[in-house]
Design a protein around this motif. Structure first.
Motif, mmCIF file in Angstrom:
data_model
loop_
_atom_site.group_PDB
_atom_site.id
_atom_site.type_symbol
_atom_site.label_atom_id
_atom_site.label_comp_id
_atom_site.label_asym_id
_atom_site.label_seq_id
_atom_site.Cartn_x
_atom_site.Cartn_y
_atom_site.Cartn_z
ATOM 1 N N ALA A 144 -11.652 7.284 6.125
ATOM 2 C CA ALA A 144 -10.828 8.165 5.286
ATOM 3 C C ALA A 144 -9.343 8.095 5.649
ATOM 4 C CB ALA A 144 -11.326 9.598 5.375
ATOM 5 N N GLU A 145 -9.030 8.038 6.932
ATOM 6 C CA GLU A 145 -7.616 7.998 7.343
ATOM 7 C C GLU A 145 -6.936 6.744 6.816
ATOM 8 O OE1 GLU A 145 -6.361 10.672 8.865
ATOM 9 O OE2 GLU A 145 -8.375 11.538 8.880
ATOM 10 N N SER A 146 -7.617 5.615 6.916
ATOM 11 C CA SER A 146 -7.047 4.354 6.415
ATOM 12 C C SER A 146 -6.863 4.395 4.904
ATOM 13 C CB SER A 146 -7.951 3.178 6.783
ATOM 14 O OG SER A 146 -8.052 3.040 8.172
ATOM 15 N N VAL A 147 -7.840 4.915 4.199
ATOM 16 C CA VAL A 147 -7.742 5.006 2.738
ATOM 17 C C VAL A 147 -6.590 5.919 2.347
ATOM 18 C CG1 VAL A 147 -8.919 5.801 0.649
ATOM 19 C CG2 VAL A 147 -10.163 4.477 2.344
ATOM 20 N N LEU A 148 -6.444 7.041 3.028
ATOM 21 C CA LEU A 148 -5.365 7.975 2.703
ATOM 22 C C LEU A 148 -3.993 7.342 2.938
ATOM 23 C CD1 LEU A 148 -6.850 11.329 4.008
ATOM 24 C CD2 LEU A 148 -6.328 10.728 1.631
ATOM 25 N N LYS A 149 -3.841 6.580 4.020
ATOM 26 C CA LYS A 149 -2.566 5.900 4.276
ATOM 27 C C LYS A 149 -2.242 4.918 3.157
ATOM 28 C CE LYS A 149 -2.840 6.149 9.295
ATOM 29 N NZ LYS A 149 -3.044 5.374 10.524
ATOM 30 N N ILE A 150 -3.227 4.176 2.724
ATOM 31 C CA ILE A 150 -3.019 3.199 1.658
ATOM 32 C C ILE A 150 -2.711 3.902 0.341
ATOM 33 C CG2 ILE A 150 -4.207 1.445 0.268
ATOM 34 C CD1 ILE A 150 -5.618 0.698 3.011
ATOM 35 N N LEU A 151 -3.402 5.003 0.072
ATOM 36 C CA LEU A 151 -3.143 5.750 -1.162
ATOM 37 C C LEU A 151 -1.749 6.369 -1.173
ATOM 38 C CD1 LEU A 151 -6.601 7.440 -1.811
ATOM 39 C CD2 LEU A 151 -5.555 5.541 -3.067
ATOM 40 N N VAL A 152 -1.249 6.747 0.000
ATOM 41 C CA VAL A 152 0.121 7.269 0.080
ATOM 42 C C VAL A 152 1.124 6.149 -0.257
ATOM 43 C CG1 VAL A 152 1.886 8.128 1.677
ATOM 44 C CG2 VAL A 152 -0.375 9.181 1.627
ATOM 45 N N LEU A 153 0.857 4.948 0.214
ATOM 46 C CA LEU A 153 1.704 3.804 -0.155
ATOM 47 C C LEU A 153 1.690 3.604 -1.667
ATOM 48 C CD1 LEU A 153 3.306 1.164 0.545
ATOM 49 C CD2 LEU A 153 1.073 0.035 0.638
ATOM 50 N N TRP A 154 0.500 3.630 -2.260
ATOM 51 C CA TRP A 154 0.364 3.435 -3.702
ATOM 52 C C TRP A 154 1.066 4.531 -4.487
ATOM 53 C CZ3 TRP A 154 -2.493 0.076 -7.076
ATOM 54 C CH2 TRP A 154 -2.964 -1.083 -6.442
ATOM 55 N N ALA A 173 -8.912 -4.041 5.690
ATOM 56 C CA ALA A 173 -8.286 -2.726 5.803
ATOM 57 C C ALA A 173 -9.313 -1.688 6.238
ATOM 58 C CB ALA A 173 -7.658 -2.318 4.480
ATOM 59 N N PHE A 174 -10.418 -1.633 5.506
ATOM 60 C CA PHE A 174 -11.533 -0.732 5.824
ATOM 61 C C PHE A 174 -12.756 -1.265 5.109
ATOM 62 C CE2 PHE A 174 -9.246 0.892 2.190
ATOM 63 C CZ PHE A 174 -10.252 1.133 1.274
ATOM 64 N N GLY A 175 -13.905 -1.094 5.694
ATOM 65 C CA GLY A 175 -15.143 -1.602 5.085
ATOM 66 C C GLY A 175 -15.035 -3.088 4.815
ATOM 67 N N ILE A 176 -15.198 -3.460 3.555
ATOM 68 C CA ILE A 176 -15.055 -4.870 3.188
ATOM 69 C C ILE A 176 -13.803 -5.113 2.351
ATOM 70 C CG2 ILE A 176 -17.539 -5.324 3.269
ATOM 71 C CD1 ILE A 176 -17.507 -5.132 0.168
ATOM 72 N N VAL A 177 -12.949 -4.103 2.231
ATOM 73 C CA VAL A 177 -11.740 -4.211 1.406
ATOM 74 C C VAL A 177 -10.653 -4.943 2.196
ATOM 75 C CG1 VAL A 177 -9.963 -2.915 0.173
ATOM 76 C CG2 VAL A 177 -12.325 -2.076 0.212
ATOM 77 N N PRO A 178 -10.172 -6.056 1.666
ATOM 78 C CA PRO A 178 -9.119 -6.795 2.381
ATOM 79 C C PRO A 178 -7.776 -6.077 2.290
ATOM 80 C CG PRO A 178 -9.647 -7.887 0.312
ATOM 81 C CD PRO A 178 -10.610 -6.747 0.459
ATOM 82 N N ILE A 179 -6.973 -6.242 3.317
ATOM 83 C CA ILE A 179 -5.679 -5.555 3.377
ATOM 84 C C ILE A 179 -4.735 -6.045 2.286
ATOM 85 C CG2 ILE A 179 -4.592 -7.085 5.065
ATOM 86 C CD1 ILE A 179 -4.236 -3.329 5.219
ATOM 87 N N TRP A 180 -4.831 -7.303 1.904
ATOM 88 C CA TRP A 180 -3.923 -7.829 0.880
ATOM 89 C C TRP A 180 -4.137 -7.115 -0.459
ATOM 90 C CZ3 TRP A 180 -5.594 -9.883 -3.655
ATOM 91 C CH2 TRP A 180 -6.913 -10.340 -3.719
ATOM 92 N N LEU A 181 -5.357 -6.720 -0.723
ATOM 93 C CA LEU A 181 -5.645 -6.012 -1.965
ATOM 94 C C LEU A 181 -5.004 -4.620 -1.949
ATOM 95 C CD1 LEU A 181 -7.173 -6.384 -4.609
ATOM 96 C CD2 LEU A 181 -9.164 -5.373 -3.514
#
Length: 163
Positions: free
Chosen positions: A56-66, A132-140
């Motif tokens: 969740a923390e990683s997803v939230l950081k990425i969503l804040v960027l978005w 980035a998290f799970g199987i989601v690549p960081i570039w995506l």
């Protein structure tokens, strides 16, 4: 025949821009909803049950960027981006027009540089196959950066000639 073709081009461009605007607004709203929902869920799970989602923390950081970059795209679209207009009331209309065009061109140039270098970053992350998290690549997760800077640069450039 040529006028019909040009009219069709303009209509297609307007429809494409309208679709881009609706997509930006939709992604911004969904992003905000997911951020609020996931953050509240994480708080609830930790406080009530003593655990939370590891990702969740990683997803939230990425969503804040978005959300930051989508918000910047919308602000640029609507002309509500940060600007300093201290001298505007003291300049002649012709000089003001020149300064605004120069400012728009410079902003477009900076956004172009940011788009270029963030595209390089995304490319290298793609080559590294970092997750980035799970199987989601960081570039995506980072793909929003070159896209947003490219869109903002094009908007700044187009604002130069609308004024």
């Amino acid at each position: 025949v040529s006028q019909k073709f040009r009219f069709g081009e303009i209509t297609l461009l307007k429809k494409t821009l309208a679709l881009l605007e609706r997509t930006e607004d939709f992604l911004l709203a969904v992003d905000l909803f997911v951020i609020i929902f996931l953050a509240l869920l994480q708080i609830l799970l930790r406080n009530a049950f003593g655990f939370g989602f590891l990702w969740a923390e990683s997803v939230l950081k990425i969503l804040v960027l978005w959300i930051a970059l989508l918000g910047a795209m919308v602000a640029t679209r609507e002309g509500h981006h940060i600007k300093i207009d201290l001298l505007e009331r003291f300049l002649s209309p012709l000089l003001l027009l020149f300064i605004r065009r120069l400012n728009g061109a410079f902003s477009a140039f900076i956004c172009g540089l940011a788009a270029h270098y963030s595209a390089d970053l995304v490319y290298y992350e793609f080559l590294d196959s970092t997750v980035a998290f799970g199987i989601v690549p960081i570039w995506l997760c980072q793909i929003i950066m070159p896209v947003a800077f490219c869109v903002m640069g094009l908007r700044f450039f187009s604002h130069c000639w609308k004024q």
